[in-house]
Design a protein around this motif. Structure first.
Motif, short mmCIF file in Angstrom:
data_model
loop_
_atom_site.label_atom_id
_atom_site.label_comp_id
_atom_site.label_asym_id
_atom_site.label_seq_id
_atom_site.Cartn_x
_atom_site.Cartn_y
_atom_site.Cartn_z
N LEU A 197 -4.52 -43.06 16.63
CA LEU A 197 -5.98 -42.99 16.49
C LEU A 197 -6.42 -41.60 16.06
O LEU A 197 -7.30 -41.45 15.22
CB LEU A 197 -6.66 -43.38 17.82
N VAL A 198 -5.78 -40.58 16.64
CA VAL A 198 -6.14 -39.21 16.27
C VAL A 198 -5.87 -38.99 14.78
O VAL A 198 -6.69 -38.44 14.05
CB VAL A 198 -5.35 -38.18 17.12
N ILE A 257 -13.51 -31.31 12.22
CA ILE A 257 -12.72 -31.70 13.39
C ILE A 257 -13.65 -32.02 14.56
O ILE A 257 -13.39 -32.93 15.34
CB ILE A 257 -11.70 -30.60 13.72
N GLY A 258 -14.75 -31.26 14.65
CA GLY A 258 -15.76 -31.57 15.67
C GLY A 258 -16.29 -32.98 15.49
O GLY A 258 -16.51 -33.71 16.46
N LEU A 259 -16.48 -33.37 14.23
CA LEU A 259 -16.95 -34.74 13.96
C LEU A 259 -15.89 -35.75 14.36
O LEU A 259 -16.19 -36.78 14.97
CB LEU A 259 -17.30 -34.89 12.48
N ALA A 260 -14.62 -35.44 14.04
CA ALA A 260 -13.54 -36.36 14.42
C ALA A 260 -13.51 -36.53 15.93
O ALA A 260 -13.32 -37.63 16.44
CB ALA A 260 -12.20 -35.83 13.92
N ARG A 261 -13.75 -35.43 16.67
CA ARG A 261 -13.75 -35.52 18.12
C ARG A 261 -14.95 -36.34 18.60
O ARG A 261 -14.83 -37.15 19.52
CB ARG A 261 -13.80 -34.12 18.74
N TYR A 302 -5.16 -31.37 17.46
CA TYR A 302 -4.74 -32.69 17.94
C TYR A 302 -5.25 -32.94 19.36
O TYR A 302 -5.85 -33.97 19.65
CB TYR A 302 -3.21 -32.78 17.90
N GLU A 303 -5.04 -31.94 20.24
CA GLU A 303 -5.45 -32.09 21.64
C GLU A 303 -6.95 -32.24 21.77
O GLU A 303 -7.45 -32.96 22.63
CB GLU A 303 -5.00 -30.88 22.46
N ASN A 304 -7.70 -31.53 20.90
CA ASN A 304 -9.15 -31.62 20.94
C ASN A 304 -9.63 -33.04 20.70
O ASN A 304 -10.52 -33.52 21.40
CB ASN A 304 -9.75 -30.69 19.88
N ILE A 305 -9.04 -33.69 19.70
CA ILE A 305 -9.49 -35.04 19.37
C ILE A 305 -8.95 -36.04 20.37
O ILE A 305 -9.60 -37.03 20.70
CB ILE A 305 -9.07 -35.40 17.93
N LEU A 336 -5.78 -41.22 12.48
CA LEU A 336 -6.75 -41.98 11.71
C LEU A 336 -8.07 -41.21 11.60
O LEU A 336 -8.68 -41.14 10.53
CB LEU A 336 -6.97 -43.33 12.40
N LYS A 337 -8.49 -40.61 12.71
CA LYS A 337 -9.75 -39.84 12.69
C LYS A 337 -9.62 -38.64 11.76
O LYS A 337 -10.55 -38.29 11.05
CB LYS A 337 -10.11 -39.34 14.10
N LEU A 338 -8.45 -38.01 11.79
CA LEU A 338 -8.24 -36.86 10.90
C LEU A 338 -8.34 -37.31 9.45
O LEU A 338 -8.96 -36.65 8.62
CB LEU A 338 -6.88 -36.22 11.16
N ASP A 339 -7.74 -38.47 9.14
CA ASP A 339 -7.85 -39.01 7.78
C ASP A 339 -9.30 -39.25 7.42
O ASP A 339 -9.75 -38.95 6.32
CB ASP A 339 -7.12 -40.36 7.68
N MET A 340 -10.05 -39.83 8.37
CA MET A 340 -11.43 -40.20 8.09
C MET A 340 -12.28 -39.00 7.73
O MET A 340 -13.15 -39.08 6.87
CB MET A 340 -12.04 -40.91 9.31
N VAL A 341 -12.05 -37.87 8.42
CA VAL A 341 -12.88 -36.70 8.14
C VAL A 341 -12.24 -35.81 7.07
O VAL A 341 -12.75 -34.74 6.76
CB VAL A 341 -13.18 -35.87 9.41
N GLY A 342 -11.12 -36.27 6.51
CA GLY A 342 -10.53 -35.56 5.38
C GLY A 342 -9.80 -34.30 5.76
O GLY A 342 -9.83 -33.31 5.03
N ILE A 343 -9.16 -34.29 6.93
CA ILE A 343 -8.34 -33.15 7.33
C ILE A 343 -6.88 -33.56 7.19
O ILE A 343 -6.49 -34.61 7.67
CB ILE A 343 -8.61 -32.76 8.80
#
Lengths: 272, 378
Positions: free
Chosen positions: A124-125, A154-158, A103-106, A127-134
């Motif tokens: 937003l975090v 997760i790197g992509l989400a970040r 979470y903190e990374n993103i 949402l990004k996790l959802d987007m990359v399927g985590i």
């Protein structure tokens, strides 16, 4: 829409030298806004170096790299800091901050803006996790307890957390299982459509190249040996390209494209 | 496609208008992407609070949108789609995405539960016990590896031992000399002030000789080496652990105790007594220089008197301490290095712990030596 203004990244007369070894010799490249450009080449051909030079992590020996029209070497430092919020980079090994949770990374790049409230950042975090399927349950985990594929997503989400216009990917599908690579490609294609994202990607994976790239740049002999659509590049009779695209794996990947294959008995002309 | 100049002027805005039927319509216009809303986030949030999902919303003048902008509106609507929403088709995707996702509320990452004090105290005792057991186990493994290497000298890691002697010994000469010299000067100068008062200046030889050779030399050298070489060993093994190099060795059938731990322990056990000898000599030189100036005791007198004042047993005791300290520092450094977890924080904590533990153990062992050998050399 043609001409110099259309280049989101412009590389002019670039030379890179490590001691006596010349990696890039008078290299020129223009990445168009809104395209997915794949950078391919043998190991040691300087793909990663070129990517690092586009990010300003290394400087070329000679020549100029302009991103968003700003020279990475001579640009105004404040201006350069602003463009760093407009691009995102996915490193090959993810490069997650190991001392911070997922979470903190993103959330870190969003927090650094200092203007968004914690609740918006949280949503937003997620949402990004959802987007990359985590799954969200992984948000509190530390990077060291995750698998390689998850670290990459997760790197992509970040990399996407600041809604970049330009995304750099270093071997995005290496180490992912085929199913995951497939969904990764779908995700990139989707983002490109939705956000008008420009993507520069270093990869060896033919399936990824064929499925999402608009253009392919082949790095060989210290310069861009070929540049064009997958079909155009695959038809260039350069020894590296012939090996890369006309091997067993290449043929399988290209089958979906239905491009004119050179007749198997036609002698291939050597470029040099 | 908007040019970059237009993008910069495209501020996000919010206004309330009346439509043909006289109903209030919240008109959202401009760029609603992260870059545009980010500098105005606070003001926009305040503007948005008055409007809810019940109102009519017109987003048709929004020039740019991304997930952050959509999320901001979504939150104003109470995390549901506004009832009357006019939207550009190309922006539909952002809201469809939000609608499809699970409810965003109550998934907040829970902060780690604060642990009770007793639990923390108990845990640290258990950890200390675990460390002790692990160090003893490592010592056992190293001893077995040593016995094995003595039986088959071809397996002895000579090159690693020699490289480590150079790294921990030869390269530490400069810093130990500097510190030793200064301590010698300071000690001699301060003692001379006191001795002068009693007219007992010539006892400076006894005082300096015993304290440096028996105590200060070995302890000083050990503390410096623990900080310098011990931390380096921990960090090196820690990084090898993070990059799975140690696992790679184990898989190849190369025991890491033989190739990594044993040479470090042997090398430091050899180089430490030599560094102690060197530190002793330099500290005594510093003391002699100060004594010459403060008490007019000549260097030749000092050197002639030293063997009488300091029984040679003290030197052997000092060197013996050096050997034990060296082995212990290397053993602890390797122990902490091998426990490092694959993250940067663990590397920092491990290195710190290694140095702190090594220095503490050195001082404890020094006290044990003082008691055991209280009748020797005085």
């Amino acid at each position: 829409m043609t001409g110099a203004t259309d280049c989101i990244i412009e590389i002019r007369n670039l030379w890179t030298q490590f001691g006596l070894q010349v990696v890039h010799r008078d290299l020129n490249l223009c990445v168009h806004r809104g395209e997915v450009l794949s950078l391919v080449g043998g190991s040691g051909s300087g793909k990663s170096t070129l990517l690092r030079e586009m990010l300003g992590l290394e400087h070329p020996t000679q020549g100029e790299v302009k991103v968003f029209g700003i020279s990475l070497r001579d640009g105004d430092p404040a201006e350069l800091n602003r463009i760093r919020n407009r691009w995102g980079m996915l490193f090959q090994e993810g490069a997650l901050f190991s001392a911070l949770s997922v979470y903190e990374n993103i959330a870190l790049p969003l927090r650094e803006l200092k203007t968004l409230d914690d609740e918006l950042i949280h949503d937003l975090v997620m949402l990004k996790l959802d987007m990359v399927g985590i799954e969200r349950g992984h948000a509190a985990k530390m990077p060291s307890s995750l698998s390689g594929g998850m670290v990459k997503r997760i790197g992509l989400a970040r990399a996407l957390s600041l809604e970049p216009e330009l995304l750099f990917l270093d071997e995005p599908t290496a180490g992912l299982d085929p199913d995951r690579s497939e969904s990764f490609c779908t995700l990139i294609a989707h983002l490109k459509r939705e956000l008008g994202l420009t993507v520069v990607m270093v990869t060896h994976d033919l399936d990824t190249i064929v499925s999402i790239s608009d253009r392919v740049a082949v790095l060989a002999d210290q310069k861009i040996a070929a540049l064009g659509t997958v079909a155009e590049v695959a038809a260039v009779p350069h020894p590296f390209i012939v090996n890369f695209f006309q091997g067993e794996r290449g043929k399988r990947a290209l089958e979906g494209l239905k491009l004119p294959q050179p007749a198997p008995d036609a002698p291939l002309r050597q470029a040099h | 496609m908007a040019s970059s100049a237009a993008e910069n002027q495209d501020f996000p805005s919010l206004s309330v208008e009346r439509n043909a039927d006289g109903q209030a319509v919240v008109k959202v216009a401009g760029a609603w992407n992260l870059r545009a809303i980010q500098p105005l986030a606070r003001a926009l949030r305040e503007q948005l609070t008055g409007h809810t999902s019940g109102a009519h919303w017109d987003l048709s003048d929004v020039s740019r949108m991304d997930h952050a902008g959509a999320m901001m509106l979504w939150r104003a609507w109470g995390k549901q789609r506004a009832g009357h929403l006019n939207l550009r088709p190309e922006h539909e995707g952002f809201f469809a995405h939000l609608e499809a996702g699970p409810a965003l509320a109550d998934l907040r990452v829970k902060p780690v539960e604060r642990r009770r004090r007793l639990w923390v105290a108990g845990r640290s005792v258990v950890t200390l016990g675990q460390h002790m057991i692990d160090v003893v186990l490592l010592l056992g493994k190293v001893s077995l590896a040593f016995v094995d290497a003595v039986r088959h000298p071809s397996r002895m890691p000579w090159k690693e031992i020699s490289a480590n002697i150079y790294r921990t010994g030869a390269q530490a000469l400069g810093i130990t000399a500097l510190v030793g010299f200064l301590i010698g000067v300071v000690l001699s100068y301060l003692s001379a002030q006191q001795l002068k008062a009693y007219g007992a200046g010539i006892f400076i030889v006894n005082l300096l000789g015993i304290s440096v050779v028996r105590e200060l030399g070995p302890v000083l050298a050990a503390i410096l080496v623990a900080g310098r070489s011990g931390s380096a060993m921990t960090a090196q093994l820690g990084v090898m652990r993070v990059t799975e190099e140690i696992d790679a060795m184990s898989v190849m059938g190369i025991p890491y105790t033989l190739r990594l731990v044993l040479p470090r322990v042997i090398a430091l056990a050899i180089s430490m007594p030599l560094i102690v000898l060197w530190t002793n000599a330099i500290a005594l030189i510093g003391g002699m220089v100060a004594a010459q100036y403060e008490l007019d005791i000549s260097v030749s007198y000092f050197l002639a008197e030293l063997p009488n004042a300091v029984p040679v047993a003290n030197l052997w005791l000092g060197l013996g301490k050096g050997l034990v300290f060296g082995g212990l520092i290397a053993l602890l450094a390797c122990h902490f290095g091998l426990r490092i977890q694959p993250n940067t924080e663990s590397l920092g904590i491990g290195t710190t712990n290694s140095v702190v533990a090594a220095i503490t153990i050195v001082i404890i062992v020094d006290a044990i030596f003082a008691i055991l050998f209280s009748s020797v050399g005085v």
